[in-house]
Design a protein around this motif. Structure first.
Motif, PDB file in Angstrom:
ATOM      1  N   MET A 215       0.840  -1.195   0.000  1.00 53.58           N
ATOM      2  CA  MET A 215       0.000   0.000   0.000  1.00 53.58           C
ATOM      3  C   MET A 215       0.882   1.255   0.000  1.00 53.58           C
ATOM      4  O   MET A 215       1.876   1.330   0.731  1.00 53.58           O
ATOM      5  CB  MET A 215      -0.913   0.006   1.229  1.00 53.58           C
ATOM      6  N   LYS A 216       0.546   2.218  -0.819  1.00 51.37           N
ATOM      7  CA  LYS A 216       1.321   3.437  -0.929  1.00 51.37           C
ATOM      8  C   LYS A 216       1.277   4.225   0.372  1.00 51.37           C
ATOM      9  O   LYS A 216       0.227   4.388   0.991  1.00 51.37           O
ATOM     10  CB  LYS A 216       0.771   4.295  -2.074  1.00 51.37           C
ATOM     11  N   ARG A 217       2.440   4.718   0.778  1.00 42.78           N
ATOM     12  CA  ARG A 217       2.489   5.544   1.979  1.00 42.78           C
ATOM     13  C   ARG A 217       1.734   6.852   1.746  1.00 42.78           C
ATOM     14  O   ARG A 217       1.850   7.469   0.685  1.00 42.78           O
ATOM     15  CB  ARG A 217       3.934   5.863   2.358  1.00 42.78           C
ATOM     16  N   PRO A 218       0.995   7.328   2.753  1.00 42.41           N
ATOM     17  CA  PRO A 218       0.285   8.594   2.581  1.00 42.41           C
ATOM     18  C   PRO A 218       1.221   9.781   2.745  1.00 42.41           C
ATOM     19  O   PRO A 218       2.286   9.681   3.373  1.00 42.41           O
ATOM     20  CB  PRO A 218      -0.745   8.564   3.720  1.00 42.41           C
ATOM     21  N   ASN A 219       0.845  10.900   2.188  1.00 35.74           N
ATOM     22  CA  ASN A 219       1.459  12.165   2.578  1.00 35.74           C
ATOM     23  C   ASN A 219       0.846  12.588   3.909  1.00 35.74           C
ATOM     24  O   ASN A 219      -0.289  12.216   4.231  1.00 35.74           O
ATOM     25  CB  ASN A 219       1.185  13.239   1.527  1.00 35.74           C
ATOM     26  N   VAL A 220       1.574  13.386   4.654  1.00 40.64           N
ATOM     27  CA  VAL A 220       1.076  13.888   5.939  1.00 40.64           C
ATOM     28  C   VAL A 220       1.280  15.398   5.986  1.00 40.64           C
ATOM     29  O   VAL A 220       2.382  15.897   5.733  1.00 40.64           O
ATOM     30  CB  VAL A 220       1.796  13.233   7.129  1.00 40.64           C
ATOM     31  N   LEU A 221       0.216  16.116   6.308  1.00 40.61           N
ATOM     32  CA  LEU A 221       0.281  17.564   6.472  1.00 40.61           C
ATOM     33  C   LEU A 221      -0.281  17.917   7.850  1.00 40.61           C
ATOM     34  O   LEU A 221      -1.475  17.787   8.095  1.00 40.61           O
ATOM     35  CB  LEU A 221      -0.514  18.276   5.372  1.00 40.61           C
ATOM     36  N   LEU A 222       0.599  18.328   8.744  1.00 45.48           N
ATOM     37  CA  LEU A 222       0.223  18.769  10.088  1.00 45.48           C
ATOM     38  C   LEU A 222       0.264  20.292  10.106  1.00 45.48           C
ATOM     39  O   LEU A 222       1.320  20.899   9.906  1.00 45.48           O
ATOM     40  CB  LEU A 222       1.184  18.196  11.127  1.00 45.48           C
ATOM     41  N   ILE A 223      -0.881  20.904  10.359  1.00 49.01           N
ATOM     42  CA  ILE A 223      -0.983  22.363  10.397  1.00 49.01           C
ATOM     43  C   ILE A 223      -1.365  22.802  11.801  1.00 49.01           C
ATOM     44  O   ILE A 223      -2.340  22.311  12.369  1.00 49.01           O
ATOM     45  CB  ILE A 223      -2.032  22.881   9.389  1.00 49.01           C
ATOM     46  N   THR A 224      -0.585  23.730  12.355  1.00 51.48           N
ATOM     47  CA  THR A 224      -0.952  24.367  13.610  1.00 51.48           C
ATOM     48  C   THR A 224      -1.147  25.855  13.374  1.00 51.48           C
ATOM     49  O   THR A 224      -0.377  26.487  12.641  1.00 51.48           O
ATOM     50  CB  THR A 224       0.133  24.161  14.685  1.00 51.48           C
ATOM     51  N   ALA A 225      -2.182  26.405  13.972  1.00 50.13           N
ATOM     52  CA  ALA A 225      -2.443  27.844  13.935  1.00 50.13           C
ATOM     53  C   ALA A 225      -2.407  28.331  15.377  1.00 50.13           C
ATOM     54  O   ALA A 225      -3.273  27.989  16.183  1.00 50.13           O
ATOM     55  CB  ALA A 225      -3.790  28.140  13.286  1.00 50.13           C
TER      56      ALA A 225
ATOM     57  N   THR B 275      -3.376  12.419   1.019  1.00 49.39           N
ATOM     58  CA  THR B 275      -2.779  13.193   2.101  1.00 49.39           C
ATOM     59  C   THR B 275      -3.634  13.173   3.360  1.00 49.39           C
ATOM     60  O   THR B 275      -4.819  13.540   3.324  1.00 49.39           O
ATOM     61  CB  THR B 275      -2.563  14.655   1.662  1.00 49.39           C
ATOM     62  N   ILE B 276      -3.032  12.752   4.465  1.00 49.44           N
ATOM     63  CA  ILE B 276      -3.648  12.901   5.785  1.00 49.44           C
ATOM     64  C   ILE B 276      -3.418  14.346   6.229  1.00 49.44           C
ATOM     65  O   ILE B 276      -2.287  14.818   6.269  1.00 49.44           O
ATOM     66  CB  ILE B 276      -3.026  11.930   6.806  1.00 49.44           C
ATOM     67  N   VAL B 277      -4.498  15.038   6.558  1.00 47.77           N
ATOM     68  CA  VAL B 277      -4.402  16.429   6.998  1.00 47.77           C
ATOM     69  C   VAL B 277      -4.861  16.518   8.449  1.00 47.77           C
ATOM     70  O   VAL B 277      -5.947  16.041   8.795  1.00 47.77           O
ATOM     71  CB  VAL B 277      -5.252  17.368   6.122  1.00 47.77           C
ATOM     72  N   ILE B 278      -4.023  17.113   9.277  1.00 48.28           N
ATOM     73  CA  ILE B 278      -4.353  17.371  10.681  1.00 48.28           C
ATOM     74  C   ILE B 278      -4.287  18.874  10.907  1.00 48.28           C
ATOM     75  O   ILE B 278      -3.262  19.507  10.648  1.00 48.28           O
ATOM     76  CB  ILE B 278      -3.385  16.652  11.625  1.00 48.28           C
TER      77      ILE B 278
END
Length: 505
Positions: free
Chosen positions: A1-11, A309-312
């Motif tokens: 299974m292809k690894r996901p991209n990960v985007l962690l955003i903090t404001a 992409t997993i977005v947090i």
């Protein structure tokens, strides 16, 4: 299974109630809302500590402050602890940061003359820095000058043209909505995104809506001072300060210049109209960040990676914003610790779900580890949120929120002198369920609030004999929690004649 991209955003300093998807009275956050419709909104999510460095230490390591021991801005993070950037490297990523992590380095590994020891705004071990943007904002100021803003030589640029230095003003800043710090970092991330040809891990750390409170058009006048819910506060500042010795000490010390650039004097000098005007600007700053989030969402879609992409999206801590006659973060009120959390995993089947359970910033690190298929290298206090993301609920979940605040002053000893306490006595811990909130100070009187009868946290029931049993029960729960969360890194290992046996629950 292809690894996901990960985007962690903090404001930074974004209150958990300031989302339209969470039902705010006037704030509109269409891009956070869109993310929540495709993912999971965690409505009762709390920071583990305040201010920035302690809060981010919990976010990045999955440890409560009682274990990571980052007590204040400037407290070093012990190098032995695992963190989400190091875990991402073990999973095969080159984790890249845009902004800052506010991680003071462990001084035992550096020479005393190393300039890294002169600031708490260091980089979390494991991250590659593509574009740093610490609080002095020099990188952004240089970019503004390249765009023709010759006067962008200092943070005076935050004073709106025509406004006096230190004035609360909703007038637009000299820089436009395309030229904010948020827009600058979003643009740097988007440019980097176009260079990627393998699965990636990025952390975009926005300064806003952290002060100074000023914003370009149209956001400064998007909200009126009369907008927003009723402030959670006592009838007067004097009543508020009398609630507890810590408030009597800390409230007069809160400095105006921490919130309005160039202002002088105590926040205690501001009145109802001032707080309302500042809050309207703060709401506009949230709208400005949300607009840049929409720009990032579109860039991910244009690049064809939105569904990879997993977005947090979350914050480090919240903002009092006039509640209890104060601004900023710290202390024990919910306004400093209740923060947003939205997670979208394109491979999850749960969409548009709202979690009402209590979750913690400490849960982010184990969630990422499970999502990427790696183990944490040491004990963590948080728990993975994957059950909520994949199934909508979790078994045997916590029934209360827990957070901490340490008000020691190692460099100057001011709090220690004021209270006549040792540094390790200048701290508090909070356990908070749906009804009762208990605040335990190491060496000052406790507080107890009935949140159903007193949601604004105004009536301290701790001295009331009628609530002695409730106070005792809360204290026992807090003691049990702290006992359960003692460092278990090697405690789950036993040496036997057949060699080491390890069982991690």
């Amino acid at each position: 299974m292809k690894r996901p991209n990960v985007l962690l955003i903090t404001a930074d300093q974004w209150r958990g109630d300031c989302l339209s998807v969470a039902g705010h009275a006037c704030v509109r956050t269409p891009n956070v809302d869109a993310l929540a419709r495709e993912g999971v909104l965690f409505r009762n999510h709390f920071a583990g500590a305040a201010p920035c460095s302690p809060a981010r230490a919990t976010l990045y390591t999955g440890l409560y402050q009682m274990n990571h021991r980052v007590c204040r801005n400037g407290s070093p993070l012990d190098r032995r602890f695992d963190n989400l950037a190091l875990a991402a490297r073990r999973a095969g990523y080159d984790p890249t940061v845009f902004g800052y992590t506010d991680t003071a380095p462990d001084p035992r590994e550096l020479d005393r003359n190393d300039p890294h020891l002169e600031t708490y705004e260091g980089l979390l071990p494991g991250f590659t820095a593509r574009q740093l943007l610490p609080e002095h904002e020099k990188q952004w100021l240089s970019w503004l000058r390249s765009r023709g803003h010759r006067d962008a030589v200092s943070r005076d640029i935050h004073v709106p043209p025509g406004a006096a230095r230190g004035e609360i003003s909703a007038e637009p800043t000299a820089y436009s909505r395309q030229e904010t710090q948020t827009a600058f970092l979003a643009g740097e991330f988007i440019r980097w995104l176009g260079e990627q040809d393998a699965p990636w891990f990025a952390h975009v750390s926005f300064l806003r809506p952290h002060p100074p409170f000023s914003v370009p058009e149209p956001f400064g006048r998007m909200f009126k001072p009369v907008d927003g819910p009723e402030f959670s506060r006592a009838k007067s500042r004097e009543i508020e300060e009398a609630l507890h010795p810590y408030l009597g000490y800390s409230m007069p010390k809160n400095d105006k210049g921490s919130f309005i650039y160039g202002a002088e004097g105590s926040v205690s000098d501001w009145g109802t109209q001032d707080f309302a005007a500042i809050r309207a600007i703060y709401y506009g700053m949230i709208a400005e960040v949300d607009a840049q989030l929409g720009r990032i969402w579109q860039a991910l879609k244009d690049a064809g990676v939105w569904d990879d992409t997993i977005v947090i999206f979350t914050s480090d801590h919240a903002e009092m914003m006039g509640d209890h006659w104060t601004l900023g973060k710290g202390g024990f009120f919910d306004g400093s610790y209740h923060i947003p959390l939205v997670i979208r995993d394109p491979n999850a089947t749960v969409r548009g779900h709202v979690v009402e359970r209590f979750t913690s910033a400490a849960d982010i690190f184990p969630t990422l580890c499970e999502s990427l298929g790696v183990e944490t290298a040491n004990h963590v206090d948080g728990r993975s949120l994957r059950s909520f993301i994949d199934h909508g609920d979790a078994i045997d979940w916590r029934e209360a929120a827990f957070f901490e605040f340490d008000f020691r002053d190692i460099a100057n000893g001011e709090a220690e002198r004021h209270f006549g306490l040792k540094s390790n006595q200048c701290n508090l811990a909070v356990i908070r369920d749906e009804q009762f909130k208990y605040v335990h100070f190491a060496a000052l009187p406790p507080l107890l609030f009935d949140l159903k009868a007193d949601p604004m946290e105004l009536n301290n029931l701790a001295p009331d004999p009628a609530y002695a049993a409730t106070r005792l029960e809360c204290a026992e729960r807090l003691l049990s929690l702290r006992a359960r969360h003692l460092d278990q890194t090697l405690a789950y290992t036993e040496l036997t004649k057949d060699g080491p046996v390890a069982r991690r629950p």
